[in-house]
Structures are given as C-alpha cells and as structure tokens.
Design an enzyme around this catalytic site. Structure first.
Site, PDB file in Angstrom:
ATOM      1  N   GLU A  55     -28.406  33.903  27.390  1.00 30.44           N
ATOM      2  CA  GLU A  55     -27.448  33.193  27.751  1.00 30.44           C
ATOM      3  C   GLU A  55     -28.397  31.909  28.733  1.00 30.44           C
ATOM      4  OE1 GLU A  55     -24.989  33.893  25.294  1.00 30.44           O
ATOM      5  OE2 GLU A  55     -24.070  32.758  26.657  1.00 30.44           O
ATOM      6  N   GLY A  56     -29.659  31.704  28.472  1.00 35.54           N
ATOM      7  CA  GLY A  56     -30.345  30.922  29.388  1.00 35.54           C
ATOM      8  C   GLY A  56     -31.210  31.658  30.316  1.00 35.54           C
ATOM      9  N   GLN A  74     -35.532  30.146  34.199  1.00 33.59           N
ATOM     10  CA  GLN A  74     -36.185  28.712  34.439  1.00 33.59           C
ATOM     11  C   GLN A  74     -35.249  27.693  33.810  1.00 33.59           C
ATOM     12  OE1 GLN A  74     -37.637  31.482  33.187  1.00 33.59           O
ATOM     13  NE2 GLN A  74     -39.298  31.879  34.593  1.00 33.59           N
TER      14      GLN A  74
HETATM   15  C1  LIG Z   1     -32.191  41.946  24.130  1.00 33.42           C
HETATM   16  C2  LIG Z   1     -31.698  40.365  23.815  1.00 33.42           C
HETATM   17  C3  LIG Z   1     -30.597  39.828  23.352  1.00 33.42           C
HETATM   18  C4  LIG Z   1     -30.233  38.568  23.054  1.00 33.42           C
HETATM   19  N1  LIG Z   1     -28.967  38.145  22.531  1.00 33.42           N
HETATM   20  C5  LIG Z   1     -28.775  36.982  22.083  1.00 33.42           C
HETATM   21  C6  LIG Z   1     -27.603  36.721  21.658  1.00 33.42           C
HETATM   22  O1  LIG Z   1     -26.589  37.594  21.355  1.00 33.42           O
HETATM   23  N2  LIG Z   1     -27.420  35.377  20.873  1.00 33.42           N
HETATM   24  C7  LIG Z   1     -28.507  34.556  20.838  1.00 33.42           C
HETATM   25  O2  LIG Z   1     -28.295  33.381  20.165  1.00 33.42           O
HETATM   26  N3  LIG Z   1     -29.584  34.688  21.654  1.00 33.42           N
HETATM   27  C8  LIG Z   1     -29.768  36.044  22.066  1.00 33.42           C
HETATM   28  N4  LIG Z   1     -30.922  36.423  22.598  1.00 33.42           N
HETATM   29  C9  LIG Z   1     -32.023  35.400  22.735  1.00 33.42           C
HETATM   30  C10 LIG Z   1     -32.268  34.479  24.148  1.00 33.42           C
HETATM   31  O3  LIG Z   1     -31.027  33.891  24.461  1.00 33.42           O
HETATM   32  C11 LIG Z   1     -33.338  33.880  24.188  1.00 33.42           C
HETATM   33  O4  LIG Z   1     -34.603  34.987  24.098  1.00 33.42           O
HETATM   34  C12 LIG Z   1     -33.581  32.940  25.258  1.00 33.42           C
HETATM   35  O5  LIG Z   1     -32.787  31.899  25.230  1.00 33.42           O
HETATM   36  C13 LIG Z   1     -35.121  32.615  25.422  1.00 33.42           C
HETATM   37  O6  LIG Z   1     -35.471  32.003  24.321  1.00 33.42           O
HETATM   38  P1  LIG Z   1     -37.146  32.355  23.725  1.00 33.42           P
HETATM   39  O7  LIG Z   1     -36.907  33.963  23.711  1.00 33.42           O
HETATM   40  O8  LIG Z   1     -37.316  31.624  22.473  1.00 33.42           O
HETATM   41  O9  LIG Z   1     -37.955  31.954  24.765  1.00 33.42           O
HETATM   42  P2  LIG Z   1     -38.556  30.521  24.940  1.00 33.42           P
HETATM   43  O10 LIG Z   1     -37.622  29.350  24.986  1.00 33.42           O
HETATM   44  O11 LIG Z   1     -39.804  30.257  24.251  1.00 33.42           O
HETATM   45  O12 LIG Z   1     -39.163  30.563  26.478  1.00 33.42           O
HETATM   46  C14 LIG Z   1     -40.368  31.283  26.885  1.00 33.42           C
HETATM   47  C15 LIG Z   1     -40.349  31.056  28.344  1.00 33.42           C
HETATM   48  O13 LIG Z   1     -40.610  29.745  28.784  1.00 33.42           O
HETATM   49  C16 LIG Z   1     -39.722  29.360  29.816  1.00 33.42           C
HETATM   50  N5  LIG Z   1     -39.205  27.814  29.180  1.00 33.42           N
HETATM   51  C17 LIG Z   1     -38.810  27.506  28.147  1.00 33.42           C
HETATM   52  N6  LIG Z   1     -38.538  26.075  28.400  1.00 33.42           N
HETATM   53  C18 LIG Z   1     -38.825  25.792  29.669  1.00 33.42           C
HETATM   54  C19 LIG Z   1     -38.640  24.609  30.241  1.00 33.42           C
HETATM   55  N7  LIG Z   1     -38.115  23.383  29.650  1.00 33.42           N
HETATM   56  N8  LIG Z   1     -38.958  24.746  31.495  1.00 33.42           N
HETATM   57  C20 LIG Z   1     -39.198  25.626  32.298  1.00 33.42           C
HETATM   58  N9  LIG Z   1     -39.670  26.884  31.482  1.00 33.42           N
HETATM   59  C21 LIG Z   1     -39.470  26.866  30.247  1.00 33.42           C
HETATM   60  C22 LIG Z   1     -38.700  30.457  29.592  1.00 33.42           C
HETATM   61  O14 LIG Z   1     -38.018  30.322  30.709  1.00 33.42           O
HETATM   62  C23 LIG Z   1     -39.386  31.751  29.388  1.00 33.42           C
HETATM   63  O15 LIG Z   1     -39.727  31.976  30.423  1.00 33.42           O
HETATM   64  C24 LIG Z   1     -31.202  37.668  23.128  1.00 33.42           C
HETATM   65  C25 LIG Z   1     -32.508  38.030  23.436  1.00 33.42           C
HETATM   66  C26 LIG Z   1     -32.853  39.419  23.828  1.00 33.42           C
HETATM   67  C27 LIG Z   1     -34.103  39.698  24.090  1.00 33.42           C
END
Ligand SMILES: Cc1cc2nc3c(=O)[nH]c(=O)nc-3n(C[C@H](O)[C@H](O)[C@H](O)COP(=O)(O)OP(=O)(O)OC[C@H]3O[C@@H](n4cnc5c(N)ncnc54)[C@H](O)[C@@H]3O)c2cc1C
Length: 403
Positions: free
Chosen positions: A380-381, A384
């Site tokens: 849910e975001g 960061q």
């Molecule tokens: C157990 C689990 C359950 C989940 N359940 C759901 C669900 O029900 N539905 C769903 O849709 N998703 C779900 N997610 C996905 C989750 O919402 C995403 O993992 C999350 O939004 C982060 O996306 P990412 O993993 O692609 O990381 P990325 O977006 O690639 O980010 C990697 C890192 O970079 C940082 N970062 C990215 N952009 C910026 C920026 N502009 N400035 C500073 N830092 C930044 C992030 O904070 C993070 O630390 C789930 C994930 C997990 C692990």
C-alpha cells in the site's frame, strides 16, 4: 473537535476483537506460520461470526469492509464512525496475528477498495464477496501510474490483458479488484479498477509466493488473458477525466493506508506487551513517573519504543477520524502509514533485541512479529513513497515537480 479517547460506542467491538485475537488467532499463529500455503480453516467460523455481527448492525466497522465515507455525520457534525472502529478492531486483530487477519474471508483490501469507490448498486451487488486487490505488476510497483494491464471496451464488456503479482489473498479470494488502463496515452486519468470474479475465463492464478512473514496469508501471481468483464464491474465512473487525473483510483488509498497503519500498530503492541512481561520477569523496572535517563538502559529503551508507538497510533486514529468526518485525509493517511509502518518494524525488531536469545528463538512469537511487521512498511505504498507524498502535499508540489 477530535477526541482521541476510545469512543464508548466502540469499546465493546474493540474488546470483542481483542478476545478473538487472544483466543482464536494467537493459538494458531505459529501453526500457520510454519504451514505456509495451507488454508487456516479455523477462520471460516470466525468470518461467519463477523458477518453475523455486521448483519445485526452490532458491529459498525468490524474488519476492513466497514470503510465507507458517505454515512451521515451526526447532529453535532462530528462523529466517530466506521473508519475509526475499523482501524481499532483491525489493530486488535493484528495484535493476535497479522497474517491471519489478512487471510480473513471477506475482509480483503479489495473489499475496502469496493467500499471506497463503488456506487450504491455495485456495493449491493458485491456485498459478501471476498475481494483481493491487484495493482502491482512485474514492471511496476511503487509507480502505480506506470501500470500496463489494459482494459478495452467491447460492447457491454471490458477485455482485460496483463499480469499482476504479489496479490494478497489472490488465491483464496472470490474476486479480484484489478487496476487497468483504458488508454495508456491518456496517462493516470485512464486508470480504472474492475471487479473480476473468480471463474471468469481468462483469469488464472499462476503461483503462490514464499515469504519472510505473514505466511498465513497467500500471495499470488494472477494473469488476465482476454478476460471479459461486464462493463458494470468498472468501479466508479467510466469517464476519463484528465483534470481529476488519478484522484478516483487513489481515493482507495485514503482508506486502506490507515488500515495498514493500524495493522502495524497492533503487531507492534503485541511485541511491546510481551517484552514488558519478559523484562519484568528479568527484574527490569519500567517506571512511567521517572525520567528515562535515570532508569536502566532496557527500561529507557522500552519507554522510547512506547512513545514512538503512541505517535503512530495517534496519527492512525486521526486519519480514520477525518475519513469518518468526510475531511480530505490523503496527507494524514500517508503520515499515519509512514510513521506506523516504520515504528512497527523498529518496535518489533527492538523487542527481539531487548529479549535477546528469547526474542530470536521460536519459543516466543517475537521473531515472527519482527518478520510479519516489515510488509506493513512496504505494501500500500512503501515508507519512501509515503514520505514523498507527504513532502509533495506539504510543499504544494505535483508528482511531476517532486519525483
Ligand atoms: C507480501 C506482499 C504482499 C503484497 N500485496 C499486494 C497486494 O495485495 N496488491 C498489490 O497490488 N500489491 C501488493 N504487494 C506489492 C507491493 O505493494 C509492492 O511491493 C510495493 O508497492 C513496492 O513495489 P516494488 O516491490 O516494485 O518496489 P519498487 O517500487 O521497485 O521500490 C524499490 C525500492 O525503491 C524505493 N523507491 C521507489 N520509488 C522511489 C522514489 N520515487 N523515491 C524514493 N524511493 C523510491 C521503494 O521505496 C523501495 O524501497 C505486495 C507485496 C508483498 C511483498
């Protein structure tokens, strides 16, 4: 004016949630942490109880589905409603077990999305469904605007194509709230959410993830291949309002972020309660009437963790209370999620540290809570992203101006 005392009318509900957490979730907590991907069948009875309470009207706000914004404010113009009750009961349930709370039938994050965005007819039609929420894709996580799943209108249906990953309760839910774009060239404004019922041809659960924590909750990869959805399953308005931009779909987060913050508050409280007992057994005296710096290092650390926790809790209550009173709360929802998410991880890991070998071993649940809480600072975001949203709102900058 906001009063942060627990409202009298919510006390019974919160007490019930605490009893359920203590007597039904805690006893099976370790079992389903170890048996990842097996269905916690004990939850069926519990979900039926929650449904019964909701039907009788005795439990406004029990679980995630209580979240809705359009109830009337009371005569005084200020109310403590379903959102405040929801965050408090969800915190209690997560005091019992976060993974099991996320696995509770009919209490998915998709249910909260439906409650936030659906019109009255849709709300009635989807009543009783268990809905997961699918936003994340292999090429996109934090940047929701970059999603690539498409929805193309064909007669009175939309045809969905794309892949969603990390869908919480994606396997067990009855339906999936899918975010897709009607027209990639029109940017954020064209992103809409669709309720796709399980069994719809073209929807396929591909596999389940193995995870660090919340192992009682299933996390699925789901593909949509020429998946036809009735047009009336698009939540909210089908119009693409470029001026409104992303606001429609993003409104979901204003309600789900306080809920996730509440999960972190509940999980961290569990760790604090257990750690306090362990410290006291070890002879550490925690004195609330004396300054922290004149107490033992363990007691001072514990007091610092509790005050941090209280900050997360108060911000969570504020964000929910504002939703109840129909005040815009995007800023406060992100502040609550940022603070409670970070505090949840800090507190649970610090409790492992304070309890040392007992904290690290599987004889207690402290190590599990440290694993479980981390996700609450990610989904849910992320931490960061919440900070970015808060900075944009405080500085009055757009997403293009502050990336
Ligand atoms: C157990 C689990 C359950 C989940 N359940 C759901 C669900 O029900 N539905 C769903 O849709 N998703 C779900 N997610 C996905 C989750 O919402 C995403 O993992 C999350 O939004 C982060 O996306 P990412 O993993 O692609 O990381 P990325 O977006 O690639 O980010 C990697 C890192 O970079 C940082 N970062 C990215 N952009 C910026 C920026 N502009 N400035 C500073 N830092 C930044 C992030 O904070 C993070 O630390 C789930 C994930 C997990 C692990």
């Amino acid at each position: 004016m906001i009063n942060l005392e627990t409202p009298k009318k919510h006390r019974q509900l919160i007490d019930q949630a605490h009893q359920v957490a203590m007597n039904m979730l805690r006893p099976i907590s370790r079992k389903y942490d170890q048996a990842e991907h097996s269905y916690p069948k004990e939850l069926d009875m519990l979900a039926a109880m929650i449904d019964g309470l909701a039907d009788s009207g005795a439990s406004e706000g029990a679980g995630a589905t209580g979240v809705r914004r359009d109830d009337k404010a009371d005569e005084k113009g200020v109310k403590n409603g379903a959102n405040l009750a929801s965050v408090q009961s969800v915190a209690e349930m997560c005091w019992g077990d976060t993974g099991l709370t996320l696995a509770m039938p009919r209490q998915g994050l998709g249910n909260s999305a439906i409650a936030s965005v659906a019109n009255d007819e849709q709300l009635k039609r989807f009543e009783g469904t268990w809905a997961s929420m699918a936003i994340t894709e292999p090429s996109m996580g934090s940047d929701s605007a970059a999603l690539t799943t498409t929805a193309v209108k064909d007669g009175d249906e939309y045809v969905l194509n794309g892949e969603k990953i990390f869908v919480t309760a994606g396997d067990r839910s009855d339906s999936v709230v899918v975010w897709a774009t009607l027209d990639k060239s029109l940017g954020r404004a064209a992103i809409k959410s669709f309720v796709v019922t399980k069994g719809t041809p073209g929807l396929k659960v591909e596999r389940l993830e193995h995870k660090l924590g919340i192992r009682a909750s299933d996390t699925a990869v789901i593909t949509f291949t020429d998946c036809r959805v009735p047009a009336e399953n698009l939540l909210g308005s089908p119009d693409i309002d470029v001026k409104q931009g992303f606001a429609g779909a993003m409104a979901t987060f204003d309600n789900t972020r306080p809920l996730v913050a509440a999960m972190a508050v509940g999980c961290a409280r569990a760790a604090l309660d257990l750690t306090r007992g362990l410290l006291e057994e070890a002879g550490v005296v925690i004195d609330y009437d004396r300054p922290a710096q004149v107490q033992s290092a363990a007691a001072a650390k514990f007091l610092q963790l509790e005050s941090d926790w209280e900050g997360g809790r108060l911000l969570t209550l504020q964000a929910a209370w504002m939703a109840d009173n129909r005040q815009p709360n995007s800023l406060e929802a992100s502040m609550a999620k940022a603070k409670a998410g970070r505090v949840g991880s800090d507190v649970t890991l610090s409790c492992v540290e304070l309890a040392a070998s007992v904290g690290y071993s599987e004889t207690e649940l402290l190590e599990k809570w440290a694993r479980d809480s981390k996700i609450l600072d990610i989904f849910e975001g992320t931490q960061q992203i919440q900070q970015l949203i808060v900075a944009r709102r405080v500085l009055g900058l757009s997403s293009a101006e502050l990336k």
